[in-house]
Write an enzyme that holds these catalytic residues in place. Structure first.
Site, short mmCIF file in Angstrom:
data_model
loop_
_atom_site.label_atom_id
_atom_site.label_comp_id
_atom_site.label_asym_id
_atom_site.label_seq_id
_atom_site.Cartn_x
_atom_site.Cartn_y
_atom_site.Cartn_z
N ALA A 132 -13.92 1.63 -13.38
CA ALA A 132 -15.02 1.12 -13.59
C ALA A 132 -14.11 0.25 -14.47
O ALA A 132 -13.40 0.72 -14.81
CB ALA A 132 -15.59 2.20 -14.94
N SER A 133 -14.73 -1.00 -14.64
CA SER A 133 -13.85 -1.63 -15.34
C SER A 133 -13.60 -2.42 -16.38
O SER A 133 -14.50 -1.91 -17.36
CB SER A 133 -14.57 -3.75 -14.66
#
Length: 243
Positions: free
Chosen positions: A99-100
């Site tokens: 997840a960025s």
């Protein structure tokens, strides 16, 4: 009897801090429209109960929501990328999906110059968080997202449903874009490329923008922004290295 220290945190505990962290990352206040999107899209709803966090020794250690709720929650509402899927190779944990960091997401959206009424194609759905932010900003019907990993597609759809969002998510090779919903005002990739797939330029309206992470032999990682011309070529490109 449970105490406040035992209670698992809630989004209210984390979102204000996250917005402050994102502002620090950007070097300026988060624009009001993206603040509203961050408040409308709880990041924890797009994360699995098991994360892998850096262990300080070059590897990753499991953080389980059931056993370490406060540590898990602190990670969920921190401005850092989080490993959400791994494989094991020779007893080494190898990340396969993440997840960025929200700050990176918002900076990318600023590069894209997203505005009301635009239609956006996202390349690389991942957890669905980025697509949810776009849907909160533009409306579900204006957002299409594609992902090559079938398992991630199903998980992203479940995450989006849980968050009350319903942008179109399709299982396909992102290099092909998604012709049925073209043309788009913006194409935003979450995966790095070394050359921009022709389909992305073909599916972008004249004057539209393509924004993608980029790597090359001379630069490890950065963001490439292109404006598509009337003849379908790309011009006015800019590159911002990640620091």
């Amino acid at each position: 009897m449970s105490t406040a220290a035992d209670r698992e945190p809630t989004p209210v505990d984390g979102v204000d801090s996250l917005i402050d962290q994102v502002a620090e990352h950007l070097g300026h206040a988060v624009p009001p429209e993206w603040q509203a999107a961050l408040r409308a899209v709880p990041r924890h709803q797009f994360l699995p109960d098991r994360l892998w966090l850096r262990d300080g020794a070059g590897g990753y250690a499991v953080c389980d929501r059931v056993h370490e709720p406060h540590r898990w929650w602190a990670a969920a509402y921190s401005d850092m990328p989080l490993i959400t899927q791994v494989i094991s190779e020779d007893d080494t944990v190898v990340p396969t999906s993440s997840a960025s960091a929200p700050g990176t997401v918002i900076r990318t959206l600023e590069h894209a110059k997203v505005a009301d009424g635009m239609r956006v194609l996202e390349i690389g759905t991942g957890t669905g968080f980025h697509a949810a932010l776009l849907a909160a900003r533009l409306g579900e019907k204006n957002v299409t997202s594609v992902e090559v990993d079938a398992a991630l597609v199903e998980q992203a759809r479940a995450n989006l449903r849980r968050a009350g969002r319903a942008p179109a998510v399709h299982h396909t090779d992102g290099a092909l874009g998604w012709p049925p919903d073209a043309p788009y005002d913006r194409i935003i990739a979450t995966c790095a490329v070394r050359s921009v797939p022709p389909a992305w330029l073909e599916q972008t309206r004249p004057g539209g923008r393509v924004v993608t992470p980029w790597d090359s032999a001379w630069c490890a990682f950065g963001t490439l922004t292109l404006t598509v011309s009337d003849d379908g070529s790309a011009s006015d490109g800019s590159f911002a290295a990640f620091g």
